[in-house]
Design an enzyme around this catalytic site. Structure first.
Site, PDB file in Angstrom:
ATOM      1  N   GLN A 177      -9.351   1.260   5.710  1.00 30.91           N
ATOM      2  CA  GLN A 177      -9.121   0.703   4.653  1.00 30.91           C
ATOM      3  C   GLN A 177      -8.118  -0.390   4.458  1.00 30.91           C
ATOM      4  OE1 GLN A 177      -9.333   3.981   5.506  1.00 30.91           O
ATOM      5  NE2 GLN A 177      -9.869   5.311   3.556  1.00 30.91           N
ATOM      6  N   GLU A 235     -10.475  22.669   0.234  1.00 23.19           N
ATOM      7  CA  GLU A 235     -10.479  21.409   0.209  1.00 23.19           C
ATOM      8  C   GLU A 235     -11.291  20.739   1.335  1.00 23.19           C
ATOM      9  OE1 GLU A 235      -7.474  17.389   0.301  1.00 23.19           O
ATOM     10  OE2 GLU A 235      -6.484  19.622   0.371  1.00 23.19           O
ATOM     11  N   MET A 236     -10.851  21.324   2.782  1.00 24.79           N
ATOM     12  CA  MET A 236     -11.460  20.652   3.757  1.00 24.79           C
ATOM     13  C   MET A 236     -13.132  20.801   3.797  1.00 24.79           C
ATOM     14  SD  MET A 236      -9.913  21.230   7.496  1.00 24.79           S
ATOM     15  CE  MET A 236      -8.308  21.898   7.182  1.00 24.79           C
ATOM     16  N   ALA A 237     -13.309  22.273   3.278  1.00 22.47           N
ATOM     17  CA  ALA A 237     -14.754  22.410   3.268  1.00 22.47           C
ATOM     18  C   ALA A 237     -15.568  21.781   2.091  1.00 22.47           C
ATOM     19  CB  ALA A 237     -14.966  24.140   3.001  1.00 22.47           C
ATOM     20  N   HIS A 250       2.314  -9.263  14.413  1.00 27.33           N
ATOM     21  CA  HIS A 250       2.339  -8.049  13.455  1.00 27.33           C
ATOM     22  C   HIS A 250       1.100  -8.016  12.447  1.00 27.33           C
ATOM     23  CE1 HIS A 250       4.375  -4.609  11.375  1.00 27.33           C
ATOM     24  NE2 HIS A 250       4.107  -5.216  10.285  1.00 27.33           N
ATOM     25  N   SER A 287      -1.563   1.633  11.567  1.00 29.35           N
ATOM     26  CA  SER A 287      -1.715   2.475  10.583  1.00 29.35           C
ATOM     27  C   SER A 287      -1.370   3.895  11.015  1.00 29.35           C
ATOM     28  CB  SER A 287      -3.152   2.651  10.434  1.00 29.35           C
ATOM     29  OG  SER A 287      -3.338   1.399   9.568  1.00 29.35           O
ATOM     30  N   THR A 307       0.800  -1.166  -0.100  1.00 27.87           N
ATOM     31  CA  THR A 307       0.029  -0.015   0.296  1.00 27.87           C
ATOM     32  C   THR A 307       0.929   1.187   0.032  1.00 27.87           C
ATOM     33  OG1 THR A 307      -0.022   0.524   2.366  1.00 27.87           O
ATOM     34  CG2 THR A 307      -1.345  -1.242   1.548  1.00 27.87           C
ATOM     35  N   CYS A 308       0.177   2.400   0.160  1.00 28.44           N
ATOM     36  CA  CYS A 308       1.461   3.473   0.027  1.00 28.44           C
ATOM     37  C   CYS A 308       1.922   3.721   1.219  1.00 28.44           C
ATOM     38  CB  CYS A 308       0.475   4.793  -0.552  1.00 28.44           C
ATOM     39  SG  CYS A 308      -1.071   4.874   0.520  1.00 28.44           S
ATOM     40  N   ASN A 309       1.237   3.156   2.374  1.00 21.26           N
ATOM     41  CA  ASN A 309       2.099   3.159   3.727  1.00 21.26           C
ATOM     42  C   ASN A 309       2.917   2.020   4.008  1.00 21.26           C
ATOM     43  OD1 ASN A 309       1.536   5.884   4.249  1.00 21.26           O
ATOM     44  ND2 ASN A 309      -0.574   5.281   5.019  1.00 21.26           N
TER      45      ASN A 309
END
Lengths: 445, 280
Positions: free
Chosen positions: A133, A209-211, A116, A126, A66-68
């Site tokens: 996700q 973005e947030m709004a 793990h 995470s 994943t990306c992380n």
């Protein structure tokens, strides 16, 4: 010599029970440049699994990317030799130097590896504690491995257990409970005021973005009409089109206040856009129905004094942040409960896993007795009982088989149930010596 | 007085209260259902007990304080059960059940009092009237509904305080949304007001039959009138000016205090012809 089951359930001669191993890098150990260099796209995973399985001592493998985090979970006979080979083969596919990964790498063996993967799937490992996700990502990693025929007895069992643990953590702890992003926190607050949000009308002032994310979450909760106000009207029209809403001008805002339920504001204006007086005056028209202001702008758009008007509630960005912080610390408290569940499950998985090395001994014992019985019955049926009819001979053979099963039943159960690993190994050793299984092990293969 | 049915009612109320307490603390969805069904069991036992009393006495058990409190508790339980089914107000049990339990306990501990042999008025004649029975039942139902409205008001104020002052504490997570509390309180008041109106009318008709006057400025009559006016004002303001939220919540709490003053204080302190019903 001992025996082991591989991914096809076949019994092979190996130098001991295979180990469960996990090697990987994640957002905490490796910077994004390293992660993206070694990350595998979904279509690249089959080839990666094949190259890992091509290593002689590796039996089963699952690759999670994943990306992380990029992690490979596998079973192998010889941990110290195999891990570098696995890393080398994966790095080779990505055409990068394994030395770039090594400083960021963590490795876990057996129980630690089990623990793990439970932690990862439950969202405990995470970046945002408890995010959901990762569970789906682990699931699809497993699906890809199954399609590639890369899993066997151990990893199949481990992954199914992982799914159960993650579900249990989710239902029995509040780890995924409350909002940990500004926009979700705003929606949760709105629900605490209005209950269900369907049919409530929303006014978005400005953009950002947030709004916009907050408005999208609100739309996801089936709010009614959405109005969009912007200094530049074209921009308002554009945004309104996105939410199937209506564009309005700034001048209309005071009128809209008399019927709208939720106001999300995020403009670059230097001063307040909505004053206490405006809200107070709008209350008559809205028959004192509650109104909720979400002020994401810095500097603020809504006069904080609006909060003092009865039935008007104002939350600015700091208020929402403190909600989020509270929820995050709540999740961390819940993580303690989750760890207990994980520890319990890891123990019960390891008990199963350790019972596996009983199997080869039991098989060897059964083979030896079956071989003796078979040769002796053949001898007797060929000489002293030669006169018997075919059916009678079959009956004698069935009887012999039944005797073998009955004799072996108790020792087998005993070996499988011996509680500690140490004790079990002692009894296995005694069994092997009593029946001289060691030297025999060559023959039954 | 205590017998098997009232004991069973108390038993189930206690269990129900415990279930709701667990619900408050642990927030397990299933637990409030246990609370609900235990309360239902308690309510049925309680109703059987009161019917038994009515048969034994030959009239409605509404002539001693003990009986009246028992009726009040039973009707509150009934109103709550109905309301909970209709509006799904799980959380209300946390408030309603302990009150029901406390009132029932007091009613059981109070002495029954000697059977009433009033000077001049024959108890049988008073009690047999359908007007009186309707009067008593509707008044108690109104009482129960107003008690729940008061609870809704208290919860509203707590939750509103948490949201407005951004101090999310123990109750914030557990309490229902503001609008739900507001509309639940409103529904209770509408129901209570309808019952109160019916109770006042039947009471007046009955008074006409027995004492020859619809309205005699008896203290309890006066206070009942005040109660009616308070709730009428509350409803009127809500319908006309959209009075809701905090102010409505405070009003419903205040209204309930007047109700209780009328019910208990009116009987115990003020005298008048209702006094005979609450002798200890």
């Amino acid at each position: 010599m001992n025996v082991n089951m591989d991914k096809n359930g076949q019994i092979h001669k190996t130098s001991g029970q295979p180990h469960i191993l996990l090697a990987g890098i994640n957002h905490e150990t490796a910077p994004v440049e390293v992660r993206e260099a070694i990350a595998f796209q979904e279509h690249e995973i089959p080839a990666a699994l094949d190259s890992v399985l091509a290593i002689r001592s590796v039996h089963e493998a699952i690759l999670l990317s994943t990306c992380n985090r990029i992690e490979v979970l596998f079973t192998a006979d010889d941990p110290s030799d195999t891990v570098p080979l696995v890393i080398k083969s994966l790095a080779g596919l990505k055409k990068i130097d394994p030395k770039r990964i090594e400083p960021h790498l963590y490795m876990h063996e057996d129980k630690n590896a089990v623990r793990h993967i439970f932690r990862v799937a439950s969202g405990l490992d995470s970046m945002v504690m408890g995010e959901p996700q990762i569970f789906g990502q682990v699931k699809s990693a497993y699906r890809l491995a199954v399609e590639q025929n890369a899993t066997g007895v151990i990893l199949n069992r481990l992954t199914h257990k992982t799914f159960l643990v993650a579900k249990r953590v989710r239902t029995e702890t509040g780890i995924g409970g409350s909002a940990v992003s500004i926009s979700y926190a705003a929606v949760e607050l709105a629900k605490k005021i209005f209950g269900a949000l369907d049919g409530k009308s929303v006014l978005l002032i400005g953009a950002g973005e947030m709004a916009e994310l907050a408005v999208e979450h609100l739309a996801g909760n089936r709010v009614g009409s959405i109005h969009v106000a912007n200094r530049t009207f074209e921009h308002a029209v554009e945004l309104a089109g996105k939410y199937n809403g209506r564009a309005v001008s700034f001048e209309e805002i005071p009128d809209i206040l008399s019927f709208v339920d939720i106001v999300v504001s995020s403009t670059g204006a230097p001063g307040f856009i909505i004053s206490r007086e405006q809200v107070r005056r709008s209350m008559r028209g809205r028959r004192n129905n509650p109104i909720f202001f979400i002020d994401i702008a810095v500097p603020r758009d809504i006069d904080p004094d609006v909060n003092r008007v009865a039935n008007a509630y104002v939350y600015d960005i700091d208020d929402l942040k403190s909600v989020v912080d509270e929820n995050i610390s709540q999740r961390h408290r819940e993580a303690v409960k989750a760890k207990r569940i994980i520890e319990e499950s890891a123990l019960s998985f390891m008990a199963w896993y350790e019972s596996l090395d009983v199997v080869p001994t039991v098989v060897a014992l059964r083979n030896k007795i079956a071989r003796i019985a078979e040769s002796e019955t053949r001898k007797t049926l060929g000489s002293a009982l030669k006169h018997l009819a075919q059916e009678d001979k079959q009956a004698v053979q069935r009887m012999t088989e039944a005797i073998i099963n009955k004799i072996l039943h108790d020792p087998t159960t005993f070996l499988k149930n011996s509680s500690s690993r140490k004790e079990k190994h002692r009894y296995l050793d005694i069994t092997k010596r009593l029946f001289k299984l060691e030297s025999d092990s060559q023959k039954y293969h | 007085m205590i017998d098997l049915t009232s004991f069973a009612a108390l038993f189930f109320y206690t269990l129900s209260g415990a279930a709701y307490l667990v619900y408050l603390l642990a927030q397990r969805e299933k637990v409030h259902l246990y609370g609900y069904f235990l309360l239902l069991a308690g309510f049925i036992c309680h109703a059987v007990f009161l019917c038994g009393q009515a048969v034994m006495l030959g009239h409605l058990p509404a002539f001693t304080l003990s009986h009246n409190l028992s009726l009040a508790a039973c009707s509150t339980a009934g109103v709550f059960l109905l309301l909970n089914r209709r509006m799904n107000l799980k959380f209300f049990g946390v408030y309603a059940v302990p009150i029901i339990l406390a009132i029932t306990l007091v009613s059981v501990m109070l002495p029954e009092g000697a059977p009433y042999r009033g000077g001049g008025t024959d108890i049988k004649r008073i009690a047999d009237s359908a007007w009186l029975i309707t009067h008593v039942i509707t008044m108690f139902a109104a009482n129960g509904a107003f008690a729940l409205a008061c609870g809704a008001g208290i919860f509203y104020l707590v939750q509103e305080h948490a949201i407005k002052n951004k101090k999310r504490g123990f109750f914030y997570k557990r309490l229902p949304p503001l609008e739900l509390l507001d509309s639940a309180g409103y529904s209770c008041i509408v129901a209570g007001f309808a019952m109160l109106t019916l109770g006042l009318v039947t009471g007046a008709v009955y008074a006409e039959l027995v004492w020859g006057a619809f309205w005699r400025w008896d203290p309890k009559e006066v206070w009942s009138g005040i109660t009616w006016l308070v709730y009428a004002a509350l409803l009127h303001e809500r319908l006309v000016a959209g009075w809701r939220g905090r102010r409505a919540a405070i009003m419903s709490i205040a209204g309930f205090f007047i109700v209780e003053f009328t019910f208990l204080g009116g009987n115990l302190l003020l005298g008048g012809h209702h006094g005979v019903f609450t002798r200890v």
